[in-house]
Design an enzyme around this catalytic site. Structure first.
Site, PDB file in Angstrom:
ATOM      1  N   GLN A  98       0.749  -1.181   0.146  1.00 36.97           N
ATOM      2  CA  GLN A  98      -0.074   0.056   0.056  1.00 36.97           C
ATOM      3  C   GLN A  98       0.894   1.279  -0.144  1.00 36.97           C
ATOM      4  O   GLN A  98       1.713   1.446   0.822  1.00 36.97           O
ATOM      5  CB  GLN A  98      -0.904  -0.046   1.208  1.00 36.97           C
ATOM      6  CG  GLN A  98      -1.813   1.219   1.535  1.00 36.97           C
ATOM      7  CD  GLN A  98      -1.393   2.259   2.243  1.00 36.97           C
ATOM      8  OE1 GLN A  98      -0.523   1.775   3.030  1.00 36.97           O
ATOM      9  NE2 GLN A  98      -1.458   3.522   1.755  1.00 36.97           N
TER      10      GLN A  98
ATOM     11  N   HIS B 134     -12.170   3.444   4.665  1.00 38.15           N
ATOM     12  CA  HIS B 134     -10.796   3.560   5.380  1.00 38.15           C
ATOM     13  C   HIS B 134     -11.092   3.383   6.733  1.00 38.15           C
ATOM     14  O   HIS B 134     -10.565   4.197   7.621  1.00 38.15           O
ATOM     15  CB  HIS B 134     -10.336   4.900   5.132  1.00 38.15           C
ATOM     16  CG  HIS B 134      -8.796   4.844   5.157  1.00 38.15           C
ATOM     17  ND1 HIS B 134      -7.862   5.324   4.379  1.00 38.15           N
ATOM     18  CD2 HIS B 134      -7.920   4.551   6.413  1.00 38.15           C
ATOM     19  CE1 HIS B 134      -6.688   5.413   4.892  1.00 38.15           C
ATOM     20  NE2 HIS B 134      -6.511   4.842   5.862  1.00 38.15           N
TER      21      HIS B 134
ATOM     22  N   TYR C 216       1.336   5.439   0.043  1.00 41.10           N
ATOM     23  CA  TYR C 216       1.002   6.770   0.529  1.00 41.10           C
ATOM     24  C   TYR C 216       2.122   7.693  -0.367  1.00 41.10           C
ATOM     25  O   TYR C 216       3.175   7.416  -0.471  1.00 41.10           O
ATOM     26  CB  TYR C 216       1.231   7.335   1.697  1.00 41.10           C
ATOM     27  CG  TYR C 216      -0.150   6.959   2.492  1.00 41.10           C
ATOM     28  CD1 TYR C 216      -1.452   7.128   2.101  1.00 41.10           C
ATOM     29  CD2 TYR C 216       0.018   6.403   3.886  1.00 41.10           C
ATOM     30  CE1 TYR C 216      -2.563   6.714   3.122  1.00 41.10           C
ATOM     31  CE2 TYR C 216      -1.166   6.048   4.812  1.00 41.10           C
ATOM     32  CZ  TYR C 216      -2.323   6.127   4.287  1.00 41.10           C
ATOM     33  OH  TYR C 216      -3.514   6.013   4.984  1.00 41.10           O
TER      34      TYR C 216
HETATM   35  C1  LIG Z   1      -5.366   1.030  12.911  1.00 40.80           C
HETATM   36  C2  LIG Z   1      -5.632   1.092  11.370  1.00 40.80           C
HETATM   37  C3  LIG Z   1      -4.711   1.388  10.419  1.00 40.80           C
HETATM   38  C4  LIG Z   1      -4.666   1.498   9.042  1.00 40.80           C
HETATM   39  N1  LIG Z   1      -3.871   1.965   8.426  1.00 40.80           N
HETATM   40  C5  LIG Z   1      -4.095   2.211   6.868  1.00 40.80           C
HETATM   41  C6  LIG Z   1      -2.878   2.460   6.175  1.00 40.80           C
HETATM   42  O1  LIG Z   1      -1.859   2.848   6.381  1.00 40.80           O
HETATM   43  N2  LIG Z   1      -3.124   2.555   4.874  1.00 40.80           N
HETATM   44  C7  LIG Z   1      -4.629   2.294   4.049  1.00 40.80           C
HETATM   45  O2  LIG Z   1      -4.832   2.641   3.053  1.00 40.80           O
HETATM   46  N3  LIG Z   1      -5.468   1.829   5.227  1.00 40.80           N
HETATM   47  C8  LIG Z   1      -5.441   1.757   6.283  1.00 40.80           C
HETATM   48  N4  LIG Z   1      -6.143   1.367   7.262  1.00 40.80           N
HETATM   49  C9  LIG Z   1      -7.742   1.134   6.655  1.00 40.80           C
HETATM   50  C10 LIG Z   1      -7.725  -0.419   6.408  1.00 40.80           C
HETATM   51  O3  LIG Z   1      -6.858  -1.052   5.317  1.00 40.80           O
HETATM   52  C11 LIG Z   1      -8.993  -1.023   5.969  1.00 40.80           C
HETATM   53  O4  LIG Z   1      -9.638  -0.187   5.021  1.00 40.80           O
HETATM   54  C12 LIG Z   1     -10.118  -0.964   6.988  1.00 40.80           C
HETATM   55  O5  LIG Z   1      -9.250  -1.311   8.100  1.00 40.80           O
HETATM   56  C13 LIG Z   1     -11.161  -1.877   7.108  1.00 40.80           C
HETATM   57  O6  LIG Z   1     -12.063  -1.830   7.899  1.00 40.80           O
HETATM   58  P1  LIG Z   1     -12.033  -2.842   9.070  1.00 40.80           P
HETATM   59  O7  LIG Z   1     -11.015  -2.574  10.181  1.00 40.80           O
HETATM   60  O8  LIG Z   1     -13.644  -2.468   9.855  1.00 40.80           O
HETATM   61  O9  LIG Z   1     -12.180  -4.250   8.699  1.00 40.80           O
HETATM   62  C14 LIG Z   1      -6.170   1.153   8.682  1.00 40.80           C
HETATM   63  C15 LIG Z   1      -7.071   0.598   9.376  1.00 40.80           C
HETATM   64  C16 LIG Z   1      -6.802   0.400  10.829  1.00 40.80           C
HETATM   65  C17 LIG Z   1      -7.896  -0.062  11.950  1.00 40.80           C
END
Ligand SMILES: Cc1cc2nc3c(=O)[nH]c(=O)nc-3n(C[C@H](O)[C@H](O)[C@H](O)COP(=O)(O)O)c2cc1C
Length: 398
Positions: A131, A288, A133
C-alpha cells in the site's frame, strides 16, 4: 499466550486485544475519526442487509475460494493495510503476512509499516501487495515504488482517500504518537499492560534499541529525523500527504508500476470508471475504517452502483466493518470480488501474534463455509443480488 480456543468470534479476539494492548494503542486500532459516525454506519449498513437462502441444494462440496488477478486463493478475503502493525506485536507485520500466506489469501503491507518490505516478502511468503501513500516529496515517494517493485510485491495499492491527515480526536486526547512513546502521560498505561510491555516493547528495546521507525518510507538525508518522529515539527511537513495528487499523477504511477495496480478508497461510480479508463486493475471500495471522512458513505452503500458502472472491468475489493462470515457473503452479493479485513486480523495479531491472526482468518473462513451451506451455495461465484434483501426490498410490516 491467551487460550485462543476460547475465542469464538472476532468480537472475542477484540476483547483479548483490548486486554493486552495499552489503551493508547488499542484505541488507535479500534476507534476512528471525529464522532465515529462512519464506524457505526459501516456496521449498520451491513446489519440491515438480510440474506436470502435457497434450499435443497447439495452443499457438500463447498469451495469458498476466489481467483484474483489470475491467482486462486482459498478464501474471498484480503488482509488490508493497517499502518504500523509492528507496534501491537513484536514484528506483527511479518506475523500477518505469514498467517495470510498459510491461509492462501493476499496480505497488504502498509506504507507506514516498521518492518523492511524486503524482509516481509522473504519471511512472509504468499501473495503480497504493497500500500502506497504519496508524501509531500513525490520523487522520494516514487523511490518507494521502485523499491516495492524490486522487492517483488505482486500489486501496488495507492490509497487515494487521504489527501490530508485524518482527524482522530481520540488519538490526540490519548497522547498517541508514532512511534509510540513512553512518557509521563503514557507510562501508567504501559505499566498496566505488562503483556504488551514485556512481549512487544521489551523485545524491541533489547534487540533493536527501541520501537522501530518507519521502514518503508524513503527519507532523503535532510528528512531522516522524520523517520523517528512522525509528528515532529522539525521535519518540515515531509510526512504530510501530498495534496496535489490527481488523475495525471495516476498516469505517471501507471507507467512506473507495470504490475497490478489498485486504488484504495473509491466510493463514487464515476471515479471507478475513471480508474478503469486509466488502466487500473482494481479498486478497494472503502471508507478507510471510518478513519478519514466521518460522514462518508459506506462501501456497502456504494458497491452496487460501482459494480453496475464498471461491470467486469475492475476487480472490486470492499471493506470496513466486516466481523462475520455472513458480512463477507453480503459484500460479495453486492458485487465485490473479495472482501478486505483490517481490524479483524489486527485484533488477532494484537492478541496473540501469528496464531492470533491465523485464528481471525480461521474464524471468518469457517463462518463463510457455514453461511454458504445455509445459503445453498457451493461456490462464491454463484452469489448475486438475489441472495440478499436490502431494506428497500423488504415489505413494510405492521
Ligand atoms: C489501525 C488501522 C490502521 C490503518 N492504516 C491504513 C493505512 O496505513 N493505509 C490504508 O490505506 N488503510 C489503512 N487502514 C484502513 C484499512 O486498510 C481498511 O480499509 C479498514 O481497516 C477496513 O475496515 P475494518 O478494520 O473494519 O475491517 C487502517 C485501518 C486501521 C484499523
Amino acid at each position: 499466550m491467551p487460550n485462543l480456543d476460547k475465542a469464538l468470534n472476532i468480537a472475542d479476539l477484540r476483547l483479548l486485544a483490548k486486554k493486552r494492548l495499552t489503551k493508547v494503542l488499542f484505541d488507535f486500532c479500534d476507534k476512528a475519526s471525529e464522532d465515529q459516525l462512519s464506524l457505526r454506519h459501516n456496521r449498520e449498513a451491513l446489519d440491515r442487509i438480510k440474506l436470502m437462502p435457497r434450499m435443497l441444494r447439495d452443499v457438500s462440496g463447498r469451495d469458498p475460494g476466489v481467483t484474483l488477478f489470475g491467482r486462486k486463493h482459498d478464501l474471498p478475503l484480503v488482509i488490508g493495510p493497517t499502518g504500523p502493525a509492528g507496534y501491537v506485536w513484536y514484528r506483527g507485520e511479518t506475523a500477518l503476512a505469514k498467517a495470510a500466506a498459510a491461509a492462501n489469501i493476499p496480505c497488504t503491507l502498509a506504507s507506514t509499516s516498521n518492518t523492511p518490505m524486503e524482509k516481509i516478502v522473504a519471511d512472509g511468503g504468499g501473495t503480497q501487495w504493497f500500500q502506497l501513500y504519496i508524501w509531500q516529496d513525490i520523487e522520494a515517494s516514487m523511490l518507494t515504488v521502485q523499491r516495492a517493485l524490486d522487492a517483488g510485491f505482486e500489486a501496488l495499492v495507492l490509497t487515494v482517500d487521504s489527501p490530508v491527515y485524518n482527524n482522530r480526536e481520540v488519538d490526540v486526547r490519548n497522547g498517541f504518537t508514532l512511534p509510540p512513546r513512553v512518557n509521563a502521560k503514557t507510562a501508567l498505561d504501559v505499566a498496566m499492560h505488562p503483556r504488551w510491555l514485556f512481549g512487544t516493547l521489551c523485545p524491541y528495546l533489547w534487540m533493536e534499541n527501541g520501537l522501530p521507525p518507519f521502514a518503508n518510507i524513503h527519507f532523503p538525508e535532510e528528512h531522516k529525523a522524520a523517520a523517528d518522529d512522525y509528528q515532529s515539527k522539525s521535519t518540515g511537513g515531509f510526512l504530510n500527504r501530498n495534496e496535489t495528487l490527481d488523475w495525471d499523477f495516476l498516469k505517471r504511477l501507471r507507467d512506473a508500476w507495470r504490475k497490478k495496480l489498485l486504488l484504495k478508497g473509491i466510493l463514487h461510480p464515476d471515479d471507478a470508471v475513471m480508474a478503469a479508463d486509466a488502466g487500473v486493475d482494481g479498486v478497494f471500495v472503502s471508507n478507510h475504517a471510518g478513519n478519514v471522512l466521518d460522514a462518508a458513505v459506506t462501501a456497502w452503500d456504494a458497491l452496487p452502483a460501482i459494480k453496475d458502472a464498471t461491470g467486469d472491468r475492475l476487480t472490486l475489493i470492499a471493506d470496513t466493518g466486516v466481523r462475520r462470515g455472513s458480512d463477507v457473503l453480503k459484500g460479495l452479493a453486492l458485487g465485490a470480488n473479495a472482501i478486505a479485513v483490517g481490524r479483524a486480523t489486527l485484533y488477532g495479531v494484537a492478541a496473540a501474534g501469528e496464531p492470533g491472526a491465523a485464528k481471525a482468518i480461521d474464524i471468518l473462513g469457517s463462518e463463510i463455509r457455514r453461511t454458504m451451506a445455509a445459503m445453498g451455495l457451493t461456490s462464491v461465484s454463484e452469489i448475486n443480488q438475489d441472495h440478499i434483501r436490502l431494506p428497500s426490498d423488504l415489505p413494510v410490516s405492521g
